[in-house]
Write an enzyme that holds these catalytic residues in place. Structure first.
Site, mmCIF file in Angstrom:
data_model
loop_
_atom_site.group_PDB
_atom_site.id
_atom_site.type_symbol
_atom_site.label_atom_id
_atom_site.label_comp_id
_atom_site.label_asym_id
_atom_site.label_seq_id
_atom_site.Cartn_x
_atom_site.Cartn_y
_atom_site.Cartn_z
ATOM 1 C CD GLU A 71 -2.864 -1.217 0.082
ATOM 2 O OE1 GLU A 71 -3.016 -0.185 -0.594
ATOM 3 O OE2 GLU A 71 -3.463 -2.273 -0.153
ATOM 4 N NE ARG A 112 -16.767 -5.184 2.810
ATOM 5 C CZ ARG A 112 -17.061 -6.408 3.239
ATOM 6 N NH1 ARG A 112 -18.286 -6.699 3.636
ATOM 7 N NH2 ARG A 112 -16.122 -7.344 3.284
ATOM 8 C CB CYS A 123 -6.433 -2.812 6.369
ATOM 9 S SG CYS A 123 -6.649 -4.588 6.611
ATOM 10 C CG HIS A 173 -4.456 -5.136 1.957
ATOM 11 N ND1 HIS A 173 -4.650 -3.780 1.767
ATOM 12 C CD2 HIS A 173 -5.240 -5.488 3.007
ATOM 13 C CE1 HIS A 173 -5.517 -3.332 2.671
ATOM 14 N NE2 HIS A 173 -5.887 -4.348 3.428
#
Length: 212
Positions: free
Chosen positions: A78, A88, A141, A164
Site C-alpha cells: 500500500e 461496510r 487496515c 495486503h
C-alpha cells in the site's frame, strides 16, 4: 535492526486470518534484522492502542502491518493511508464508523515511508504476484496504517507501511473463482519484501527506479 510485523485476528465470520498466519510463520530473522511478531485485533479502537504500545515497547526501525484483502491475487504494497473510516461491516468490537476521520485533526493522508516499489520488485523477482496499491480501503487496515504513520511522524528514522495479502486456499473452498495464495508463498513474498526494506535502510542511496 528491529522490525515489528503485525497481523490481524480473524474477522467477518472467518475462522482464520492469513495475515496473522503469515506473520507468525515468518522467520525470526530476515536479512540480519530481528523480526518482532504481534497479533492485533480487527478493531478500530484497540488496534490503535496496541500499536502505540508496541512502538513504545520495541522502538522498531521498521513497522510493517499485514492484512487480508479478499479478492486480490497477489501481495499489495500500500502506498497511501487516508484519514477516513467508513466500515461496510462492524469490526470485532461491533463498531462500524461511517464517514468518520481516523484522527480528527490529522492530515488527509499519509504516504508509506517504506520503499514500496523496491518491495514489490523483490517479490516479483522471486516469482510471486505483487503490485503497488493506491487504496488501502476504509476499514481497520487503512485505519491501522494511518495510525501507525501518524504515531511515527516525529520518528523519521522509523519507516512504516502496509501489505495486503490474499485469502488462503482453504478460505476460498466455497468461493469459486476467488483467488488465493498458499501460506508458504505469502510468507516467502513478505520475507522478500522485508529484505528489500532492510536493504534500503542499510543503504539509503539505493534508488527505487520505476515500476509499471
Amino acid at each position: 535492526m528491529r522490525i515489528l510485523v503485525t497481523g490481524f485476528d480473524p474477522f467477518d465470520g472467518e475462522e482464520i486470518n492469513p495475515a496473522r498466519e503469515a506473520v507468525f510463520a515468518l522467520p525470526d530473522e530476515i536479512a540480519g534484522a530481528a523480526i518482532i511478531k504481534a497479533e492485533v485485533p480487527t478493531e478500530f479502537m484497540q488496534s490503535t492502542i496496541l500499536m502505540r504500545e508496541l512502538i513504545a515497547q520495541h522502538s522498531p526501525d521498521i513497522v510493517l502491518c499485514v492484512g487480508q484483502a479478499g479478492g486480490i491475487s497477489g501481495l499489495n504494497a500500500e502506498r497511501v493511508a487516508i484519514n477516513l473510516q467508513d466500515a461496510r461491516i462492524p469490526d470485532n468490537a461491533g463498531y462500524a464508523p461511517l464517514d468518520a476521520p481516523v484522527i480528527a485533526d490529522g492530515p488527509a493522508a499519509y504516504f508509506a515511508t517504506l520503499p514500496v516499489k523496491a518491495m514489490v520488485r523483490a517479490a516479483r523477482e522471486a516469482g510471486l504476484s505483487a503490485q503497488v496499491s493506491y487504496s488501502a480501503g476504509t476499514f481497520v487496515c487503512n485505519h491501522l496504517m494511518y495510525v501507525t504513520l501518524h504515531e511515527l511522524r516525529e520518528r523519521p528514522d522509523t519507516r512504516a507501511g502496509f501489505v495486503h495479502i490474499p485469502y488462503l486456499p482453504e478460505q476460498v473452498a466455497k468461493r469459486p473463482g476467488v483467488p488465493a495464495m498458499p501460506l508458504a508463498e505469502t510468507v516467502r513474498g513478505l520475507s522478500e519484501m522485508i529484505s528489500a526494506a532492510v536493504g534500503l535502510e542499510k543503504d539509503l542511496e539505493v534508488s527505487e527506479g520505476t515500476l509499471n
